[in-house]
Scaffold this motif. Structure first.
Motif: not given
Length: 329
Positions: A77-83, A260-276, A278-283
């Motif tokens: 029931n999480v709003e990210n199908p990969n989680d 693994q995609n979550m690790v790659e997004t940690t290199s950004t310094k933006t306020k929010f980074a979506a984690v997508n 194979g099962l779909g997109s964040d949100g």
């Protein structure tokens, strides 16, 4: 800044730092999919030892769940199908006549900090973590690394009452924050906290590597269930006792590609980074309906859970009876 009801100076500092904007990702859940007296990490396979918990995420969880693969076979029931992780906390309760019932959850959010520097490893498959201490009955007994806070969101809540909750009515939501370990030994799955505190973390313990840090943010709505508000002792308790016993549990169910995609997004310094993944997109909203995977065992009723533990009353764990209510809004 909302009025905090942190339990010590160290926690207060950690709480302020924890709400400074850093790069992060998050998943949201509208409400628990299940209340049940199980804890697959602390009491695996047992139905008479655990207090009542509120569960979010993969509905494949049972008292015997141990692996990511088991959770990934379920509905989330999480709003990210990969989680397909499962998250749980002791249930917050209010008195409804002669019974104690769950306080409605406005939103459960699992934040993954992408903050002080890039993570070295993804959150491993099969990782289990606990933050906080269920047996704590005082502020001094609480693990400081978890930086736990209870406070009124966007309003004054007064100082903490004797149970650690705000001592006057929350105009909007009662909120809880809770931080998990951010270091892991990828071979043993042992976890630990970096030195320092949120916003100013240092190095991991020897033998461990940095992973994205999980943080719970839970918003409870007391306005309908306690319409007259309170002044003095808050009319709530946790299934484990007072606010000091609060804790969070987690078994990782993120798909490997999304982790693994979550690790790659940690290199950004933006306020929010979506984690997508194979099962779909964040949100993306859930497309399935969650249900208890083991309805024939355990209970969702607080009184029955207490009876199963052979405890006559939770106040023995440290909760103090409420004072006379007073309308405050």
């Amino acid at each position: 800044m909302p009025s905090t009801t942190s339990f010590s100076a160290a926690l207060l500092i950690g709480g302020f730092a924890g709400r400074v904007a850093h790069a992060y990702t998050q998943v949201n859940v509208a409400s628990p999919f299940m209340y049940k007296n199980i804890d697959p990490i602390v009491f695996p396979g047992q139905y008479n030892k655990s207090h009542l918990h509120s569960f979010y995420g993969s509905d494949a969880v049972t008292a015997s769940t141990t692996t990511s693969a088991q959770l990934q076979a379920g509905c989330t029931n999480v709003e990210n199908p990969n989680d397909l992780s499962v998250y749980w906390t002791p249930t917050l309760l209010y008195q409804n006549g002669e019974s104690w019932d769950p306080v409605p959850v406005v939103r459960f959010s699992a934040y993954y900090s992408l903050g002080d520097n890039k993570a070295e490893v993804p959150i491993p498959q099969n990782l289990q973590m606990v933050a906080g201490l269920s047996s704590a009955t005082t502020a001094d007994a609480m693990p400081t690394e978890a930086h736990i806070e209870w406070f009124c969101e966007n309003s004054e809540g007064g100082p903490a009452d004797e149970n650690g909750f705000p001592s006057s009515t929350c105009a909007t939501h009662l909120q809880q924050l809770l931080y998990f370990p951010n270091c892991v030994n990828v071979d043993t799955l042992e976890t630990g906290y970096k030195a320092g505190e949120p916003g100013n973390y240092k190095a991991c313990p020897t033998g461990m590597k940095a992973m994205p840090q999980l943080r719970f943010s839970i918003r409870y709505d007391l306005r309908k269930v306690v319409p007259n508000g309170w002044s003095g002792t808050a009319p709530v308790k946790l299934a484990c006792g007072n606010a000091f016993c609060t804790h969070g549990d987690f078994i990782n169910g993120w798909t490997e590609d999304a982790a693994q995609n979550m690790v790659e997004t940690t290199s950004t310094k933006t306020k929010f980074a979506a984690v997508n993944g194979g099962l779909g997109s964040d949100g993306e909203k859930p497309t399935c309906t969650s249900a208890d995977a083991d309805p024939d065992h355990g209970t969702s009723d607080y009184a029955e859970s207490v009876a199963a533990m052979s405890k006559r009353s939770i106040p023995a764990f440290g909760w103090t009876s409420r004072n006379r209510m007073a309308r405050t809004y």
